[in-house]
Design an enzyme around this catalytic site. Structure first.
Site, short mmCIF file in Angstrom:
data_model
loop_
_atom_site.label_atom_id
_atom_site.label_comp_id
_atom_site.label_asym_id
_atom_site.label_seq_id
_atom_site.Cartn_x
_atom_site.Cartn_y
_atom_site.Cartn_z
N GLU A 95 38.12 40.79 32.00
CA GLU A 95 37.60 42.04 32.57
C GLU A 95 38.73 43.00 32.93
OE1 GLU A 95 34.72 40.99 35.64
OE2 GLU A 95 33.16 40.85 34.11
N ASP A 134 39.20 40.48 37.79
CA ASP A 134 38.01 41.25 37.42
C ASP A 134 38.36 42.73 37.58
OD1 ASP A 134 37.67 41.97 40.19
OD2 ASP A 134 36.76 40.01 40.54
N PRO A 135 37.39 43.63 37.35
CA PRO A 135 37.76 45.05 37.43
C PRO A 135 38.34 45.44 38.80
CG PRO A 135 35.66 44.83 36.34
CD PRO A 135 36.02 43.46 36.85
N LYS A 195 40.31 43.45 40.76
CA LYS A 195 41.65 42.90 41.02
C LYS A 195 42.23 42.23 39.81
CE LYS A 195 39.40 39.07 43.40
NZ LYS A 195 39.14 38.41 44.66
N GLU A 228 30.15 37.51 28.88
CA GLU A 228 29.52 36.99 30.10
C GLU A 228 28.17 37.66 30.30
OE1 GLU A 228 31.80 37.42 33.69
OE2 GLU A 228 33.62 36.61 32.80
N ASP A 288 22.85 25.98 48.44
CA ASP A 288 24.05 25.32 48.98
C ASP A 288 24.57 25.96 50.27
OD1 ASP A 288 25.16 27.66 48.01
OD2 ASP A 288 26.88 26.67 47.10
N ASP A 314 18.51 30.01 47.59
CA ASP A 314 19.89 29.52 47.59
C ASP A 314 19.85 28.01 47.85
OD1 ASP A 314 22.75 29.35 47.92
OD2 ASP A 314 22.32 29.18 50.06
CA CA Z 1 24.62 29.62 46.86
#
Ligand code: CA
Length: 695
Positions: free
Chosen positions: A236, A188-189, A191, A333, A344, A342
Site C-alpha cells: 500500500e 499502509d497509506p 505509515k 486485498e 475476542d 466480535d
Molecule cells: Ca475482534
C-alpha cells in the site's frame, strides 16, 4: 571486497544452474547491464564498484530445496450448498485466488486449531487448497522485535514466518506471494516507516540494504524449496515507502527489490501495491512508476468496499493501467464481514454501527457476494487475480480479554503487542490488542470452516439456488407531529443475489404507544419481522414548524427581516430551485466588493407557549474568504442567548446551524436568525429551510 564479490557471484551462478535457469537474469548485477538509466540502480547491484562493500558480503550458495507435494482432493461440498453464487463470466482458468494467511503460525502457537467443512481437524493450508485457493500471501517485516526479542505482534511476521507458511503452502500445491513491507511493522497509506536498522541511511545505502535483504530473504525461501509465484515490493505504497516520500526515491527502492526478485525467482511476478482506488490517484502512480523506469509486472490494489468506492470505478482504474502500461492488474486485498459480532474482546474494524459503505448485508452470503463481485470486477478489467486478506485470522482464547491479552503479548497473535510501542508509539503503542477482523474470516471463532469458504469454487462453477431473503433494509420515516401516519405493510428484502424484493412485514408496536409518539417530537425505533428476518423502522417525529415562511416559498420577505450591516450589494429573496435546499425559493446574498457582506436575517414568531424550543437553519455558498463568520442565533427580548457556528464552503454543500433547548416563557420575545460576515470580494450564499419546534 573482491573475494566477497566473487563468492557472491559464484553463489548466483550456482543458483541459476541448479534452478535450471542458467542464461536467464540469474545474477542481480546483470540487469544493470541492460541499460537501466538510473545511475543509483547500479549502487545497489553487487557487480559494481559503487556498491557499499560491507553490505554485500557473500551469501552461501543456495541449494534449491525440495518440498514433497501432498495431493489435495477438491472439496465435494458444492452440491447442497445454500449460498447463491452466479459464476463469474469469462473467469480465466489460471485466475489467482489468493489468501493472505500471515497470522496463522502465531494463532496456532496461541492454541488455534482449524477444521474443514466436515469438522475434521487439518492443516489450514490443506483446507484452503481443497477449497480452490491457489496462492498464499504472507507479509514480511524486516525485524518486528524489540531489543529483548519480544515481538510487535501481527503474527511477528518476519522471513522466518514466511518460510514456515511458504513450506506449508508449497506442500499443498499453492504458490507463495511474498509481501515485503520494507518496514519493521505495518505499512499502509498512513505509515511507511523505515526499518530500525536502516534508519538514517542515505538513499544509496538503503537501496543496497534493501536489495541485499530481499535477495537473502528470497534465497532462504528458495533454499527451502518454496514455490514463490509473486513478490510485492512494498505494501500500500501510496507515494511513500521505507521512510522515503518522493517517487524517484520510492521507485529506486522498489527497483532494488525487483532486481533481487528477478535474480532469485526469475519466473515470479514482481508486484507493486496501492490502496484507495477511489482517490483518482492511480493514473498518477502508474505514470510515476513508468517515468522512473520501474521493472515490474503487476499493478495491484486493495479493495475494501467499505471505503474504496464502486466496483465500476475499480474496474475502470485497473483497466486503465493495464491498457496504458501493459501491466497485469489484480486486487491484492479484499474482505467482507459475515457478522457484526466480535469474538475476542478486541474491537473490530467493522461493527454494527460502523458508518461505512455497506453494499451487502453482513452475512455469509454477503461475504461471498463481495468476493464474487470483486472477482467479476477484476476479470472485467482483464485482471489476473484476487487475494482475500486474512480470511484465516480468528480470535485466540475465549474466556476473557486479560487471558487473550497474555496470548497476544506472548505469541504476537493480536494485531499489535505493547512491545510495538517503541517502534510505533502513536498507533500500536496506544491501541495494541487482538484481532480486528475476526468477523471477516472464513472460519468461525472455534476454527471451523464456514460455508462461505466454498466461495472460490462457487465463483468458478456457480450455484444458482433459489433466491431467499437474507436481510431487510432499515427504514427511516420522518413525520410531523399531529399528522396521520400508518406503518408500512412491506419492507425491502435484500435477496441472496443482492437484488431487492418487497415482502410483507409485521411490526411490534402498541397502537396506543404509537399514537402517543406521534403527538410530539422525538425519535423512536420500531422492530418488526419479515420472512423470519428482523426489520427495523426508525420513526422521527418532527415538531410542527412554528416559523412562518420557513423555506421562503411565500415569495416575499415577511415575516423575515434582513439588516444589511455592511452594505451588501445583493440581499434578497431569490427564486431558483437549483440553488434552493428545498422548493423554489431561498434567501440570497452577494457582494462584489470586500468587507461589505455582513448582515442578519431573522424573524420573531408570535403566539408561542412556554417550553423548550429547537431552532435550525441552513446555508451554502462560496468565495467568502478564510475569515468568514456565520452563525445561527436565538434572542430572548433582544439579547442573544445561544449561537451555533456554521460554515460556508462550496456550491451545493449545505451546512446546518442548530440550537436546541431554548428555554422560553410566555410573554417573552423569541427571535431566531442567522448572522453572516463574509469579508472576501465576491462572497455569495443561499439561506433556506429554517425550523422552530417545541420539544
Ligand atoms: Ca475482534
Amino acid at each position: 571486497m573482491r573475494k566477497h564479490l566473487s563468492l557472491f557471484l559464484a553463489a548466483i551462478l550456482l543458483l541459476s544452474l541448479l534452478s535450471g535457469c542458467a542464461g536467464k537474469p540469474g545474477a542481480p548485477g546483470s540487469e544493470t547491464a541492460a541499460g537501466t538509466a538510473a545511475p543509483a540502480t547500479d549502487s545497489a547491484a553487487p557487480a559494481t564498484d559503487s556498491a557499499a562493500p560491507e553490505t554485500l558480503s557473500p551469501i552461501d550458495p543456495p541449494e534449491p530445496g525440495v518440498i514433497e507435494r501432498q495431493d489435495v482432493a477438491p472439496t465435494g461440498k458444492l452440491e447442497g450448498c445454500s449460498l447463491y453464487v452466479k459464476p463469474v463470466e469469462k473467469l480465466p482458468v489460471d485466475f489467482i485466488f489468493g489468501m493472505d494467511a500471515s497470522q496463522v503460525p502465531a494463532l496456532e502457537a496461541s492454541g488455534v486449531k482449524y477444521y474443514d467443512l466436515d469438522g475434521t481437524e487439518k492443516d489450514v493450508f490443506q483446507i484452503l487448497a481443497e477449497n480452490g485457493v491457489n496462492m498464499i500471501r504472507v507479509r514480511v517485516w524486516n525485524d518486528p522485535f524489540d531489543a529483548e526479542g519480544r515481538g510487535y505482534g501481527g503474527g511477528n511476521c518476519d522471513i522466518n514466518t514466511a518460510l514456515e507458511i511458504g513450506k506449508r503452502a508449497t506442500k499443498y500445491g499453492m504458490k507463495l506471494l511474498v509481501d515485503f513491507h520494507y518496514s519493521d511493522f505495518w505499512a499502509d497509506p498512513g505509515k511507511q516507516m523505515v526499518p530500525k536498522a536502516w534508519a538514517g541511511m542515505s538513499l544509496e545505502d538503503k537501496e543496497a540494504a534493501l536489495f541485499r535483504y530481499t535477495w537473502e530473504s528470497l534465497a532462504a525461501l528458495y533454499t527451502a524449496g518454496v514455490d514463490v509465484g509473486m513478490v510485492q515490493v512494498g505494501n500500500e505504497t501510496n507515494g511513500a515507502m521505507c521512510g522515503e516520500k518522493d517517487w524517484p526515491s520510492v521507485v529506486k527502492l522498489m527497483a532494488a527489490g525487483a532486481r533481487a526478485v528477478r535474480a532469485v525467482y526469475p519466473e515470479a511476478k514482481v508486484a507493486v501495491h496501492f490502496a484507495n482506488p477511489e482517490s483518482g490517484a492511480y493514473p498518477g502512480y502508474a505514470r510515476a512508476l513508468a517515468d522512473n523506469g520501474l521493472d515490474y509486472d503487476v499493478f495491484g490494489s486493495s479493495y475494501y468496499p467499505y471505503w474504496h468506492g464502486s466496483l465500476e470505478n475499480l474496474t475502470n482504474v485497473l483497466k486503465n493501467v493495464r491498457e496504458t502500461y501493459g501491466k497485469d492488474v489484480m486486487v491484492l486485498e479484499t474482505s467482507y464481514a459475515w457478522t457484526t459480532e466480535d469474538s475476542d474482546f478486541s474491537g473490530n474494524t467493522i461493527s454494527a454501527d460502523s458508518a461505512v459503505d455497506k453494499p451487502y448485508p453482513y452475512s455469509l452470503q454477503g461475504q461471498v457476494n463481495n468476493l464474487r463481485d470483486v472477482t467479476q470486477a477484476v476479470v472485467d478489467a482483464g485482471g489476473i487475480g484476487v487475494c482475500y486478506w486474512e480470511g484465516t485470522w480468528i480470535g485466540v482464547g475465549t474466556d476473557s480479554k486479560p487471558e487473550n491479552q497474555k496470548l497476544w503479548e506472548q505469541f504476537g497473535s493480536g494485531w499489535a503487542s505493547s512491545f510495538a510501542a517503541e517502534y510505533d508509539p502513536e498507533d500500536a503503542g496506544k491501541w495494541y490488542g487482538g484481532c480486528a477482523v475476526d468477523n471477516q474470516a472464513f472460519f468461525d471463532p472455534q476454527g471451523r470452516a464456514m460455508e462461505s469458504l466454498l466461495a472460490f469454487n462457487l465463483i468458478r462453477y456457480g450455484n444458482e439456488t433459489e433466491l431467499v431473503a437474507q436481510a431487510v433494509e432499515d427504514i427511516e420515516t420522518v413525520v410531523t407531529a399531529g399528522e396521520s401516519f400508518s406503518l408500512p405493510e412491506t419492507v425491502e428484502a435484500i435477496m441472496s443475489d443482492n437484488s431487492r424484493q418487497s415482502i410483507p412485514v409485521t411490526w411490534s408496536v402498541d397502537s396506543g404507544v404509537l399514537s402517543e409518539w406521534l403527538k410530539s417530537s422525538g425519535s423512536h425505533e420500531i422492530n418488526g419481522e419479515a420472512s423470519g428476518l428482523p426489520a427495523r423502522l426508525k420513526l422521527v417525529v418532527q415538531g410542527v414548524n412554528l416559523l412562518k415562511n420557513p423555506s421562503f416559498e411565500d415569495g416575499k420577505d415577511a415575516p423575515w427581516t434582513a439588516e444589511n450591516l455592511g452594505g451588501c450589494k445583493e440581499l434578497r429573496m431569490e427564486q431558483k430551485a437549483g440553488d434552493s435546499k428545498t422548493g423554489d425559493w431561498h434567501y440570497h446574498f452577494w457582494s462584489p466588493d470586500a468587507d461589505k457582506a455582513e448582515f442578519t436575517l431573522e424573524q420573531s414568531p408570535e403566539g408561542l407557549g412556554s417550553g423548550s424550543y429547537d431552532f435550525s437553519i441552513w446555508i451554502m455558498g462560496g468565495d467568502c474568504g478564510d475569515d468568514c463568520r456565520v452563525y445561527a442565533y436565538a434572542k430572548l427580548d433582544g439579547e442573544i442567548v445561544a449561537t451555533a457556528d456554521m460554515e460556508i464552503t462550496v456550491w451545493n454543500e449545505w451546512h446546518k446551524g442548530e440550537i436546541t433547548g431554548i428555554p422560553y416563557q410566555e410573554g417573552q420575545t423569541l427571535t431566531l436568525g442567522i448572522y453572516v460576515k463574509a469579508p472576501a470580494a465576491g462572497a455569495w450564499g443561499k439561506i433556506d429551510d429554517a425550523s422552530l419546534s417545541i420539544r
